[in-house]
Write an enzyme that holds these catalytic residues in place. Structure first.
Site, mmCIF file in Angstrom:
data_model
loop_
_atom_site.group_PDB
_atom_site.id
_atom_site.type_symbol
_atom_site.label_atom_id
_atom_site.label_comp_id
_atom_site.label_asym_id
_atom_site.label_seq_id
_atom_site.Cartn_x
_atom_site.Cartn_y
_atom_site.Cartn_z
ATOM 1 N N ASP A 50 -5.327 -5.611 -11.077
ATOM 2 C CA ASP A 50 -4.551 -5.766 -9.659
ATOM 3 C C ASP A 50 -5.249 -5.084 -8.793
ATOM 4 O O ASP A 50 -5.528 -3.778 -8.735
ATOM 5 C CB ASP A 50 -2.950 -5.049 -9.780
ATOM 6 C CG ASP A 50 -2.597 -5.607 -8.199
ATOM 7 O OD1 ASP A 50 -2.039 -6.530 -7.980
ATOM 8 O OD2 ASP A 50 -2.593 -4.602 -7.467
ATOM 9 N N TYR A 55 -8.472 -2.286 -0.531
ATOM 10 C CA TYR A 55 -8.686 -1.141 -1.431
ATOM 11 C C TYR A 55 -10.160 -0.647 -1.475
ATOM 12 O O TYR A 55 -10.408 0.502 -2.003
ATOM 13 C CB TYR A 55 -8.149 -1.373 -2.992
ATOM 14 C CG TYR A 55 -6.774 -1.583 -3.212
ATOM 15 C CD1 TYR A 55 -5.941 -1.418 -2.083
ATOM 16 C CD2 TYR A 55 -6.073 -2.140 -4.319
ATOM 17 C CE1 TYR A 55 -4.306 -1.793 -2.247
ATOM 18 C CE2 TYR A 55 -4.963 -2.680 -4.654
ATOM 19 C CZ TYR A 55 -4.048 -2.322 -3.481
ATOM 20 O OH TYR A 55 -2.587 -2.776 -3.642
ATOM 21 N N LYS A 84 -5.871 -9.609 -2.792
ATOM 22 C CA LYS A 84 -4.888 -9.725 -1.847
ATOM 23 C C LYS A 84 -5.394 -9.956 -0.357
ATOM 24 O O LYS A 84 -6.393 -9.413 -0.147
ATOM 25 C CB LYS A 84 -4.012 -8.811 -1.634
ATOM 26 C CG LYS A 84 -3.233 -8.230 -3.263
ATOM 27 C CD LYS A 84 -2.234 -7.144 -3.053
ATOM 28 C CE LYS A 84 -1.724 -6.471 -4.363
ATOM 29 N NZ LYS A 84 -2.761 -5.324 -4.878
ATOM 30 N N HIS A 115 -0.811 -9.543 1.270
ATOM 31 C CA HIS A 115 -0.373 -8.354 0.597
ATOM 32 C C HIS A 115 0.862 -7.652 1.592
ATOM 33 O O HIS A 115 1.508 -6.991 0.832
ATOM 34 C CB HIS A 115 -1.686 -7.411 1.379
ATOM 35 C CG HIS A 115 -1.883 -6.083 0.611
ATOM 36 N ND1 HIS A 115 -3.095 -5.750 0.204
ATOM 37 C CD2 HIS A 115 -0.885 -5.321 0.178
ATOM 38 C CE1 HIS A 115 -2.909 -4.578 -0.513
ATOM 39 N NE2 HIS A 115 -1.562 -4.198 -0.416
#
Ligand SMILES: NC(=O)C1=CN([C@@H]2O[C@H](COP(=O)(O)OP(=O)(O)OC[C@H]3O[C@@H](n4cnc5c(N)ncnc54)[C@H](OP(=O)(O)O)[C@@H]3O)[C@@H](O)[C@H]2O)C=CC1
Ligand SMILES: O=C1Nc2ccccc2C1=O
Length: 311
Positions: A50, A55, A84, A115
């Protein structure tokens, strides 16, 4: 027995491994991520990752994945990869997807999520990812969050770059609108969920509409406070497993996907054991948050979405 290779069906006919490797990584820990991902896939048997544009780890993941595929033991189709779209790129999800695919060095992702149901006023490259005014308040755009999902639907229908689409941090109200205004039911709603935050109404709504719930921050995020709950420790002793196994099984036994994160290769190597939790064990775990709910991820941009227990 490990549950890393168990899968459940999604509403579009694809299947998802019930445990995914969370990849949020603080900057100072990024050098460890490479080893963690290799260990997760090659030693522990993780088959689900994931991640997200936000990120900032997709270039690292891409290098490791290419290395692993080149070694020949694992093929692209053996892995389930989620990315996402961040609210800073809400008006151009195609750009977000193409950047993620390039960084991840893959031709497609198995699951692509919106997201947050939010729109941020950033530049065309999504910078800054979280725009703030001089008082620190997040600057939202005047767009409609559902436009992002509608564009994702087009991309899902008209390209081979995503096998399934879904959402994250959607409330019942957000989902209600989505179901009325679009013709692709999201396969997933990814939300914070653990014994201190069972969100029964939202989970029931998702179940009714065949939207699988994915549990993020299953240990309560940094410091893993949910692992410290006395009942979680008691059940771990009862079944001779780790508290982390209990928290993962709390979800998988209820038909959900869990996304635990660890940057500790020794922990990653152990994977997660299947635990035969009884109905009574589960009822007691649910009771914790039904009596005293507690949310750990309270991003300041999320409070008006309509998800419960934000304040
Ligand atoms: N869609 C969204 O908005 C969100 C998605 N997510 C996703 O969910 C994933 C997981 O959530 P996240 O908030 O990262 O945190 P988790 O709830 O998974 O908790 C991570 C913490 O648990 C610790 N931990 C892990 N295993 C153990 C263990 N066996 N014993 C003791 N401590 C342990 C880790 O420390 P250590 O590293 O030392 O093991 C770390 O401090 C994210 O990485 C991301 O992929 C998360 C939040 C929001
Ligand atoms: O949006 C997010 N906020 C987070 C905070 C901690 C870990 C993951 C995330 C997200 O994905």
């Amino acid at each position: 027995m490990s549950i890393l290779q168990e899968k459940i069906q999604l509403n579009n006919g694809t299947a998802i491994p019930v445990v995914g490797l969370g990849t949020v990584t603080p900057d100072d820990k990024k050098p460890i991520l490479r080893e963690v991902v290799r260990t997760a896939i090659l030693d522990a048997g993780y088959r689900h990752i994931d991640t997200a544009w936000y990120y900032g780890v997709e270039p690292i993941l891409g290098e490791v994945l290419e290395e692993i595929f080149n070694e020949g033991k694992i093929k692209r189709e053996d892995l389930f990869i989620t990315t996402k779209v961040w609210p800073a790129l809400w008006s151009n999800p195609q750009k977000s997807l193409d950047k993620s695919l390039k960084d991840l060095r893959v031709d497609y992702v198995d699951l692509w999520l919106q997201h947050w149901p939010l729109t941020f006023k950033s530049d065309e490259n999504g910078q800054p990812p979280v725009p703030r005014d001089s008082s620190g308040k997040v600057i939202e755009d005047d767009g409609d969050f559902l436009d992002t999902y509608k564009k994702m639907v087009d991309i899902y229908k008209n390209s081979n770059k995503v096998k399934a689409i879904g959402v994250s941090n959607y409330s019942i109200g957000n989902l209600d609108r989505l179901l009325k205004e679009t013709d692709v039911v999201p396969v997933i709603n990814q939300i914070e969920l653990h014994p201190q935050l069972p969100l029964n109404d939202l989970v029931e709504f998702c179940n009714k509409h065949k939207i699988v719930v994915e549990a993020y921050s299953p240990f309560g995020s940094n410091g893993a406070p949910v692992l410290e709950l006395p009942l979680v420790k008691q059940l771990a002793e009862k079944y001779n497993v780790r508290p982390a196994d209990i928290l993962v099984n709390y979800h998988t036994a209820s038909g959900r996907v869990a996304l635990p994160r660890s940057l500790n290769p020794d922990r990653i190597k152990q994977g997660y054991k299947k635990v035969p939790l009884t109905k009574e064990d589960l009822a007691k775990l649910y009771e914790i948050g039904e009596k005293e709910p507690k949310r750990y991820i309270k991003e300041d941009w999320g409070h008006h979405i309509g998800l419960p227990f934000w304040d």
